[in-house]
Design an enzyme around this catalytic site. Structure first.
Site, PDB file in Angstrom:
ATOM      1  N   GLY A 265       9.915  -1.671  10.362  1.00  0.00           N
ATOM      2  CA  GLY A 265       9.276  -2.438   9.300  1.00  0.00           C
ATOM      3  C   GLY A 265      10.001  -3.717   8.932  1.00  0.00           C
ATOM      4  N   GLU A 288      17.111   3.568  16.679  1.00  0.00           N
ATOM      5  CA  GLU A 288      16.006   4.034  17.509  1.00  0.00           C
ATOM      6  C   GLU A 288      15.150   2.874  17.974  1.00  0.00           C
ATOM      7  OE1 GLU A 288      14.260   6.983  14.834  1.00  0.00           O
ATOM      8  OE2 GLU A 288      13.228   5.305  13.945  1.00  0.00           O
TER       9      GLU A 288
HETATM   10  N1  COA Z   1       2.917   2.728  -3.295  1.00  0.00           N
HETATM   11  C1  COA Z   1       1.868   2.334  -2.543  1.00  0.00           C
HETATM   12  N2  COA Z   1       1.970   1.438  -1.531  1.00  0.00           N
HETATM   13  C2  COA Z   1       3.183   0.901  -1.296  1.00  0.00           C
HETATM   14  C3  COA Z   1       4.308   1.233  -2.060  1.00  0.00           C
HETATM   15  C4  COA Z   1       4.145   2.198  -3.098  1.00  0.00           C
HETATM   16  N3  COA Z   1       5.174   2.586  -3.845  1.00  0.00           N
HETATM   17  N4  COA Z   1       5.367   0.533  -1.592  1.00  0.00           N
HETATM   18  C5  COA Z   1       4.925  -0.227  -0.573  1.00  0.00           C
HETATM   19  N5  COA Z   1       3.605  -0.007  -0.409  1.00  0.00           N
HETATM   20  C6  COA Z   1       2.738  -0.632   0.593  1.00  0.00           C
HETATM   21  C7  COA Z   1       2.906  -2.144   0.647  1.00  0.00           C
HETATM   22  O1  COA Z   1       2.123  -2.767  -0.367  1.00  0.00           O
HETATM   23  C8  COA Z   1       2.395  -2.445   2.038  1.00  0.00           C
HETATM   24  O2  COA Z   1       0.988  -2.370   2.018  1.00  0.00           O
HETATM   25  P1  COA Z   1       0.078  -3.310   2.963  1.00  0.00           P
HETATM   26  O3  COA Z   1       0.381  -2.844   4.365  1.00  0.00           O
HETATM   27  O4  COA Z   1      -1.311  -3.002   2.504  1.00  0.00           O
HETATM   28  O5  COA Z   1       0.550  -4.706   2.697  1.00  0.00           O
HETATM   29  C9  COA Z   1       2.904  -1.238   2.864  1.00  0.00           C
HETATM   30  O6  COA Z   1       3.152  -0.203   1.891  1.00  0.00           O
HETATM   31  C10 COA Z   1       4.163  -1.519   3.652  1.00  0.00           C
HETATM   32  O7  COA Z   1       5.164  -1.924   2.774  1.00  0.00           O
HETATM   33  P2  COA Z   1       6.187  -3.109   3.062  1.00  0.00           P
HETATM   34  O8  COA Z   1       6.786  -3.449   1.745  1.00  0.00           O
HETATM   35  O9  COA Z   1       5.511  -4.202   3.831  1.00  0.00           O
HETATM   36  O10 COA Z   1       7.338  -2.410   3.903  1.00  0.00           O
HETATM   37  P3  COA Z   1       7.575  -2.053   5.440  1.00  0.00           P
HETATM   38  O11 COA Z   1       6.729  -2.795   6.407  1.00  0.00           O
HETATM   39  O12 COA Z   1       9.034  -2.194   5.580  1.00  0.00           O
HETATM   40  O13 COA Z   1       7.139  -0.498   5.519  1.00  0.00           O
HETATM   41  C11 COA Z   1       7.277   1.872   5.087  1.00  0.00           C
HETATM   42  C12 COA Z   1       7.599   0.445   4.602  1.00  0.00           C
HETATM   43  C13 COA Z   1       7.924   2.846   4.110  1.00  0.00           C
HETATM   44  C14 COA Z   1       5.777   2.101   5.124  1.00  0.00           C
HETATM   45  C15 COA Z   1       7.867   2.026   6.535  1.00  0.00           C
HETATM   46  O14 COA Z   1       9.212   1.647   6.550  1.00  0.00           O
HETATM   47  C16 COA Z   1       7.754   3.468   7.018  1.00  0.00           C
HETATM   48  O15 COA Z   1       6.720   3.885   7.519  1.00  0.00           O
HETATM   49  N6  COA Z   1       8.823   4.266   6.844  1.00  0.00           N
HETATM   50  C17 COA Z   1       8.852   5.665   7.216  1.00  0.00           C
HETATM   51  C18 COA Z   1       9.340   5.893   8.602  1.00  0.00           C
HETATM   52  C19 COA Z   1      10.736   5.423   8.793  1.00  0.00           C
HETATM   53  O16 COA Z   1      11.502   5.185   7.873  1.00  0.00           O
HETATM   54  N7  COA Z   1      11.137   5.274  10.002  1.00  0.00           N
HETATM   55  C20 COA Z   1      12.489   4.819  10.288  1.00  0.00           C
HETATM   56  C21 COA Z   1      12.909   5.269  11.540  1.00  0.00           C
HETATM   57  S1  COA Z   1      11.464   5.256  12.690  1.00  0.00           S
END
Ligand code: COA
Length: 495
Positions: A265, A288
């Site tokens: 992300g 990873e």
């Molecule tokens: N409630 C609802 N939605 C939320 C939120 C919350 N508390 N916090 C963030 N979001 C939404 C954002 O608005 C964004 O939405 P959009 O796609 O409609 O714009 C989306 O979640 C992604 O958030 P962003 O701030 O752009 O962060 P990111 O691209 O870094 O992704 C995760 C964040 C958590 C979704 C992503 O890191 C993930 O899937 N993590 C779990 C897996 C993981 O950690 N893997 C690591 C090793 S593979």
């Protein structure tokens, strides 16, 4: 044209069209496909499956390394091919099908899937479909831009389909280190003692007789969807680099830190990118997915070595890196995801793990997967493999989402992926909370003060004070603990 890629001449007559190869996959089968965070996925056979599903009943359990590129999860979900999907995905159409209850999604720690397959706790894998740069003279499969679970899929499956992708650079050969752990309970320790330890072979060793079909493809990997750093992510990176520099001052870390892992992300990529402007040097990654920031750190002379399970780059970075992969090759390694994420190795190497939360609560519990407590976003991925076992477990997020309507710091998380016992450091653009050695009543004021957006701070402190008045080791006003999420669902805002 492809004879130099299919080097075992006995296999040349197994080259068929994607449609013919896909006929090996029957309704109800479990299929293991290559692909890890949009890199190195089988591309032609799944498309042929989706087309076939228009004319005959066809539902499969699809197991991959992680998420797929080229809209494959979307195409398969919309063709209703997927009855069950594991262990990770990141596609809006598939997400919709999962949340509608159409696809049974099994959200797994990425290191665990093949352990379960190997011991037949799940499975068996009927057919493996693996993208490859080449097949060696002995029939070994050389993966492309990811290893993921491909090696174990090919070893465990009854039949293997190989997609030779002519667009994937032959410079990838030699980059992979395929090591398969021995059987439990008498397993030998995995001999990785540093990120650059080479412990296996550079191809997937299988009996070539299992290769039932070979398909020739040319489609490139999809580029990553990460956004460039912005003010918020730069501020988070700044807080983390200040914190790490302070650890160096206190003599707990050297300027080379400890091996770094960064999650998928935009935010995690930006945080790693932020290390360019720090005094740290001779860094190593044991991660990873290797994103743009890995190559930015190489080019800035900050990073010595990066071990991962896939390379997933933006379109610009892809054009820059892949034509000159040999320049980076001696400093790169791609491993099976059970090794890149292995809890034993992560603990032994003392990884600093940086992963992203959707939300965390005042006591340090983290939700990385479920929006509003019920709707799946992507999955836990490898974050749990690293969070529980790392030297430092760091979670980052922006303090609010959706134009401030959602606070990412809440009284109680609506779903727990990483509990308070696994989390050391929390950071948002407003600051950082170091939770190490603190009891719940010490953590809460720190998290509220340092990490919460000021627009929600008084509201959260008021909740905490009323909770403390009721008492308890981890004080809560139980009937109100999830009221912020209820308010969001009812009014569209947590304010
Ligand atoms: N409630 C609802 N939605 C939320 C939120 C919350 N508390 N916090 C963030 N979001 C939404 C954002 O608005 C964004 O939405 P959009 O796609 O409609 O714009 C989306 O979640 C992604 O958030 P962003 O701030 O752009 O962060 P990111 O691209 O870094 O992704 C995760 C964040 C958590 C979704 C992503 O890191 C993930 O899937 N993590 C779990 C897996 C993981 O950690 N893997 C690591 C090793 S593979």
């Amino acid at each position: 044209m492809y004879e130099d890629r299919v080097r075992n001449s006995a296999l040349l007559d197994r080259i068929v069209s994607p449609e013919e190869a896909a006929l090996l996959i029957k309704d109800g089968m479990m299929v293991g496909m290559s692909g890890f965070t949009r890199a190195g996925e089988a591309k032609a056979v799944p498309m042929a499956l989706a087309a076939r599903a228009k004319t005959e009943p066809l539902k499969i359990t699809l197991v991959t390394g992680a998420s797929l590129g080229n809209d494959l999860d979307k195409t398969l979900a919309e063709a209703h091919v997927l009855s069950r999907r594991m262990p990770f995905q990141a596609d809006p159409a598939l997400r919709k099908a999962i949340n509608a209850g159409e696809v049974m999604f099994v959200d797994q720690h990425l290191s665990e899937t093949v352990e379960m397959l190997r011991t037949r706790q799940i499975g068996p894998v009927d057919v493996a479909v693996i993208e490859a740069v080449a097949i060696t003279e002995q029939g070994g499969i050389v993966p492309t831009t990811s290893v993921g679970n491909s090696a174990s899929f090919a070893i465990l499956a009854e039949k293997v389909i190989v997609e030779i992708n002519l667009s994937q650079s032959t410079q990838l050969e030699g980059l992979h280190d395929i090591y398969i752990p021995t059987h439990r309970p008498v397993r030998m320790p995995i001999p990785v003692v540093s990120p650059e330890s080479r412990v296996g072979v550079p191809f997937i060793p299988i009996d070539p007789n299992k290769i039932a079909a070979i398909v020739i493809t040319e489609k490139l990997d999809s580029s990553s969807t990460i956004l460039p750093p912005d003010d918020g992510t730069r501020a988070i990176a700044g807080h983390l680099s200040d914190f790490l520099q302070n650890e160096v001052k206190r003599g707990r870390l050297s300027n080379s830190l400890q091996p770094l892992q960064a999650g998928i992300g935009t935010i995690a990529n930006a945080v790693l990118h932020g290390l360019i402007d720090t005094p740290f040097h001779d860094l190593k990654m044991y991660s990873e997915v290797l994103q743009d920031s890995t190559f930015d750190l190489f080019d800035a002379g900050k990073l010595d070595f990066a071990s991962g399970s896939s390379i997933t780059l933006s379109a610009e970075k892809y054009k820059e890196v892949f034509p000159q992969l040999n320049k980076y090759k001696s400093r790169l390694m791609l491993r099976p995801q059970e090794i890149s994420n292995h809890p034993e190795v992560v603990r032994r190497l003392g990884i600093i793990g940086i992963n992203t939360a959707l939300e965390f609560d005042i006591y340090g519990n983290v939700n990385s997967t479920h929006v509003g407590g019920t709707r799946m976003m992507n999955g836990i991925g490898g974050s749990g493999d690293f969070a529980r076992n790392g030297y430092l477990s760091i979670f980052v997020t922006k303090a609010t989402a959706k134009d401030g309507k959602i606070s990412s710091v809440v009284p109680m998380v609506s779903h727990v992926d990483h509990n308070e016992h696994d989390v050391d450091i929390l950071a948002t653009e407003f600051g950082l909370a170091d939770l190490r050695g603190l009891a719940p009543r010490e953590r809460a004021p720190l998290i509220i003060q340092n990490c919460c957006d000021p627009i929600y701070r008084d509201q959260l402190m008021d909740y905490y004070k009323r909770a403390v008045a009721r008492g308890g080791h981890t004080p809560h006003v139980m009937e109100e603990a999830l009221s912020w999420h209820v308010r969001l669902a009812e009014t569209g805002s947590m304010i």
